[in-house]
Motif scaffolding. Structure first.
Motif, PDB file in Angstrom:
ATOM      1  N   UNK A 197      42.550 -19.424  10.196  1.00  8.40           N
ATOM      2  CA  UNK A 197      42.854 -20.124  11.450  1.00  8.40           C
ATOM      3  C   UNK A 197      42.323 -21.548  11.455  1.00  8.40           C
ATOM      4  N   UNK A 198      41.151 -21.731  10.864  1.00  3.27           N
ATOM      5  CA  UNK A 198      40.598 -23.086  10.804  1.00  3.27           C
ATOM      6  C   UNK A 198      41.533 -24.035  10.055  1.00  3.27           C
ATOM      7  N   UNK A 199      42.229 -23.496   9.056  1.00  3.40           N
ATOM      8  CA  UNK A 199      43.053 -24.356   8.208  1.00  3.40           C
ATOM      9  C   UNK A 199      44.522 -24.408   8.621  1.00  3.40           C
ATOM     10  N   UNK A 200      45.039 -23.299   9.116  1.00  9.31           N
ATOM     11  CA  UNK A 200      46.492 -23.220   9.297  1.00  9.31           C
ATOM     12  C   UNK A 200      46.979 -23.068  10.741  1.00  9.31           C
ATOM     13  N   UNK A 201      46.064 -22.934  11.706  1.00  9.63           N
ATOM     14  CA  UNK A 201      46.532 -22.694  13.069  1.00  9.63           C
ATOM     15  C   UNK A 201      45.828 -23.622  14.051  1.00  9.63           C
ATOM     16  N   UNK A 202      46.457 -24.719  14.427  1.00 10.97           N
ATOM     17  CA  UNK A 202      45.845 -25.679  15.353  1.00 10.97           C
ATOM     18  C   UNK A 202      45.847 -25.166  16.792  1.00 10.97           C
ATOM     19  N   UNK A 203      44.935 -25.667  17.566  1.00 11.64           N
ATOM     20  CA  UNK A 203      44.797 -25.281  18.975  1.00 11.64           C
ATOM     21  C   UNK A 203      46.075 -25.588  19.759  1.00 11.64           C
ATOM     22  N   UNK A 204      46.784 -26.650  19.380  1.00 10.20           N
ATOM     23  CA  UNK A 204      48.005 -27.030  20.104  1.00 10.20           C
ATOM     24  C   UNK A 204      49.038 -25.908  20.074  1.00 10.20           C
ATOM     25  N   UNK A 205      49.141 -25.219  18.949  1.00 15.97           N
ATOM     26  CA  UNK A 205      50.098 -24.115  18.848  1.00 15.97           C
ATOM     27  C   UNK A 205      49.718 -22.988  19.807  1.00 15.97           C
ATOM     28  N   UNK A 206      48.434 -22.708  19.889  1.00 15.13           N
ATOM     29  CA  UNK A 206      47.943 -21.659  20.792  1.00 15.13           C
ATOM     30  C   UNK A 206      48.290 -22.007  22.243  1.00 15.13           C
ATOM     31  N   UNK A 207      48.080 -23.258  22.618  1.00 15.04           N
ATOM     32  CA  UNK A 207      48.356 -23.693  23.991  1.00 15.04           C
ATOM     33  C   UNK A 207      49.836 -23.531  24.331  1.00 15.04           C
ATOM     34  N   UNK A 208      50.694 -23.926  23.404  1.00 16.89           N
ATOM     35  CA  UNK A 208      52.131 -23.843  23.665  1.00 16.89           C
ATOM     36  C   UNK A 208      52.601 -22.402  23.772  1.00 16.89           C
ATOM     37  N   UNK A 209      52.028 -21.536  22.942  1.00 13.48           N
ATOM     38  CA  UNK A 209      52.390 -20.129  22.989  1.00 13.48           C
ATOM     39  C   UNK A 209      52.029 -19.520  24.343  1.00 13.48           C
ATOM     40  N   UNK A 210      50.866 -19.855  24.832  1.00 12.84           N
ATOM     41  CA  UNK A 210      50.426 -19.314  26.112  1.00 12.84           C
ATOM     42  C   UNK A 210      51.343 -19.765  27.247  1.00 12.84           C
ATOM     43  N   UNK A 211      51.870 -20.971  27.142  1.00 10.82           N
ATOM     44  CA  UNK A 211      52.820 -21.459  28.151  1.00 10.82           C
ATOM     45  C   UNK A 211      54.112 -20.659  28.102  1.00 10.82           C
ATOM     46  N   UNK A 212      54.586 -20.383  26.907  1.00  9.82           N
ATOM     47  CA  UNK A 212      55.812 -19.606  26.757  1.00  9.82           C
ATOM     48  C   UNK A 212      55.635 -18.199  27.312  1.00  9.82           C
ATOM     49  N   UNK A 213      54.496 -17.574  27.029  1.00  9.27           N
ATOM     50  CA  UNK A 213      54.234 -16.240  27.557  1.00  9.27           C
ATOM     51  C   UNK A 213      54.277 -16.259  29.083  1.00  9.27           C
ATOM     52  N   UNK A 214      53.705 -17.291  29.681  1.00  5.79           N
ATOM     53  CA  UNK A 214      53.714 -17.407  31.143  1.00  5.79           C
ATOM     54  C   UNK A 214      55.143 -17.460  31.674  1.00  5.79           C
ATOM     55  N   UNK A 215      56.035 -18.168  30.963  1.00  2.00           N
ATOM     56  CA  UNK A 215      57.438 -18.239  31.389  1.00  2.00           C
ATOM     57  C   UNK A 215      58.124 -16.881  31.277  1.00  2.00           C
ATOM     58  N   UNK A 216      57.792 -16.145  30.226  1.00  3.73           N
ATOM     59  CA  UNK A 216      58.375 -14.809  30.066  1.00  3.73           C
ATOM     60  C   UNK A 216      57.876 -13.875  31.149  1.00  3.73           C
TER      61      UNK A 216
END
Length: 673
Positions: A360-379
């Protein structure tokens, strides 16, 4: 028996609101035209229409019995993990650090020269323990060793009746081929597997030094056959209420006499106050079978299980024998994976959270996590709209359903805290088997230690963040989307909403729907097994899900073998709900700025093509049979061709009409969410 609802597919997310038309116009379709086969008509075979090109571009290689879109992503992830491990292996690592443990375990997995020289010697301690078995009490003690699930298995999870507390669960286990149907079905394909099983065991027993190995292998098979007859079916195991039977330890001893429970628990290292026996009749029958089985047969049974469990940690010749049965005969694979892949998978399995932290430190930035959480909220919002508009559900049930959606706990990317591996030692001088036994014991003790906690830890992850999967957990009412699955081909930052809602959006909706499928719907917003529906609404729901069950029962997956509509019901309901909710969310997101056609495809068409491509893949006949017997998910082809004929928007998008092979009359379509 409470269980997680895994997706065996994928997800990731970025939400593009659909309000900025200029932004949408700059985004691509996400869909690759070469993955399609437009010579096939959508109403004839939508799976091949949407994925036929992908299948041709990704033929099965010798190491795979099935290879699909998420397998391709898993391969990419494994390359990333290999990169991380290679960097660790090349460096000097301080003793006791996670890096040192990763390095030594990986090196041991790669050292075939040492293992080939050792042969079966790493099992000397375990084989000696088996040789010492003389009584039923001795056998109970051996069952408590962390080498195999003999007769039954044991694990810790939340109490489904009191979801804040952990509980010890004991369930049926102990058959070497895994599924009772392999012992009981008589179709040609199953008989072929069964006929190869006893010779396989005889080879393993002979290597372990068992006298009269062929006769003993037959005796072990006869024992497992008796266990298989006693076992509950996979359909019966799906019923949480039918698999919940709480006992105090004194009640356990009184109700299930003839087994040395104190000896067993002491060897495992647990002191439970109470326990759930998932299948009381089965466990009692198993204890009776155990008591009547000759000690020599029990010893051979334990030896066969040990050899099967340890084969991958021993010499190539032993590993090859094991693969010849479980890989070739049962799954149709032609060769084992390269050694580095097996080594990487082992490190990932035993030290998963340590490796996941690096990943996660290398391949998964915080920005991706934030955007995913927004999409879940829409669903979530789309799901609430669907529920509010249902014409078959009453107001009281709707109110509680909406509360449950609001209470869903969302986990994205990686956990808040990371697992501590400091107390487990990995010594480069140990054999590979010894290392893995030590790590397995450590991981088991970690699980059993939960019994001492005051309450369930809702922040704990039940999957490593590099996993290519997702899940819903009913006792915590949570959905989890690990970082490993949050990337193309299930999410494409450069693609428009049609693609992302059709792929990742359906996945999110799928996991949410597990909270409202035939079993998950029996858990309330707090995770307790509590039927919060009115009797009238539950009856209507059951009537509608029966349509789904019957529809899939009529699907022939291969030869004379049918899909199992009851076994796959929960996953099929989740696919149905995921499609309905994601399409609703897609319409919400694009209503003020409709998307333009791309590649001659409308946005609605691209939504469904993106969904189908989640399930693109090739599969061998043997694997079709294995998964039909053992997997609660329908096969990829039928998660498309079986799911879409029940979605009205799909008919409208492609002009599917009466007379098309996939057409279903409206009154025959499933209508739930």
């Amino acid at each position: 028996m409470k269980k997680l609802f895994f997706l065996t597919l994928a997800t990731m997310a970025m939400i593009i609101t659909g309000c900025d038309k200029k932004a949408e116009d700059t985004l691509g379709a996400g869909i690759l035209e070469e993955n399609m086969d437009t010579t096939v008509q959508p109403g004839v075979d939508f799976y091949n229409y949407a994925t036929g090109g992908w299948q041709k571009l990704h033929p099965l290689t010798a190491e795979y019995s099935r290879f699909g879109s998420f397998d391709l992503l898993a391969e990419n992830n494994r390359e990333q993990l290999r990169q991380l491990i290679d960097e660790i292996v090349k460096g000097e690592q301080k003793t006791g650090t996670e890096a040192q443990k990763i390095k030594d375990l990986y090196n041991a997995a790669m050292d075939s020269t040492r293992r080939n020289a050792e042969g079966v010697e790493p099992l000397a301690e375990d084989l000696a323990a088996i040789a010492e078995i003389k009584t039923a009490e001795d056998f109970a003690r051996f069952m408590g060793r962390d080498v195999a699930n003999l007769f039954f298995g044991m694990y810790v999870d939340a109490d489904i009746m009191n979801a804040k507390q952990y509980l010890l669960y004991i369930i049926q286990a102990g058959i070497g081929m895994g599924e009772r149907d392999y012992y009981l079905d008589n179709d040609a394909a199953t008989t072929k597997v069964r006929d190869a099983y006893v010779p396989y065991m005889a080879q393993m027993l002979n290597i372990a030094g068992v006298k009269n190995a062929e006769a003993q292998a037959k005796a072990v098979y006869d024992l497992e056959y008796k266990l298989a007859i006693a076992h509950s079916t996979n359909v019966e195991l799906r019923d949480d209420a039918a698999n919940y039977h709480l006992y105090t330890i004194e009640q356990l001893k009184d109700s299930f006499p003839g087994f040395a429970w104190d000896v067993y628990f002491a060897e495992v290292g647990v002191q439970p106050k109470q326990v759930n026996i998932g299948q009381p009749k089965v466990i009692n029958t198993m204890i009776e079978i155990l008591a009547k089985t000759p000690v020599e047969t029990l010893k051979s049974y334990a030896t066969a299980a040990l050899m099967s469990n340890a084969a991958g940690y021993l010499s190539d010749s032993i590993s090859d024998i094991d693969f010849a049965f479980f890989g070739k005969v049962m799954s149709g694979k032609e060769q084992q994976q390269p050694r580095w892949k097996r080594a990487t998978s082992m490190v990932n399995g035993q030290l998963g959270m340590a490796l996941g932290h690096l990943y996660c430190d290398k391949f998964f930035p915080q920005a991706n996590k934030d955007r995913m959480e927004t999409l879940v909220a829409n669903l979530k919002e789309a799901y609430k709209q669907r529920i509010q508009n249902l014409d078959w559900m009453g107001a009281d049930t709707k109110t509680k359903a909406l509360e449950k959606i609001d209470a869903i706990y969302v986990k994205v990317g990686f956990p808040k805290t990371w697992r501590d591996y400091s107390s487990v030692g990995v010594d480069a001088n140990d054999t590979y088997w010894a290392m893995c036994k030590k790590l397995s014991k450590f991981n088991a003790q970690y699980e059993f230690s939960k019994l001492d906690r005051p309450e369930v830890d809702k922040d704990e992850w039940l999957m490593t963040p590099q996993t290519v999967n997702a899940y819903y957990n009913p006792t915590t009412n949570e959905i989890c989307f690990p970082a490993g699955i949050l990337q193309y081909p299930f999410f494409d930052m450069s693609a428009d909403d049609a693609f992302n809602y059709g792929a990742i959006g359906v996945v999110i909706g799928h996991e949410m729907t597990h909270g409202f499928d035939d079993q998950g719907s029996k858990f309330d917003k707090n995770g307790n097994f509590n039927d919060w529906w009115t009797a009238e609404d539950r009856a209507k729901f059951t009537e509608r899900t029966k349509v789904m069950e019957n529809y899939f029962n009529n699907i022939v997956v291969i030869d004379t073998i049918h899909a199992n509509g009851a076994f796959t019901l929960g996953e099929n309901i989740a696919d149905h709900g995921g499609l309905q909710v994601a399409y609703q969310a897609f319409c919400n997101a694009t209503k003020d700025a409709p998307l333009a056609d791309k590649f001659g495809l409308t946005a609605a068409q691209r939504f469904f093509i993106a969904y189908a491509n989640v399930w693109a893949g090739n599969i061998r006949d043997e694997e079709i049979i294995l998964r039909t017997k053992s997997d609660p998910h329908s096969l990829g082809r039928w998660r498309v061709n079986g799911a879409l004929p029940h979605i009205n928007a799909w008919y409208e998008a492609f002009g599917i009409k009466e007379g098309d092979p996939l057409y279903l009359a409206p009154e025959k379509r499933v209508s739930i969410w």
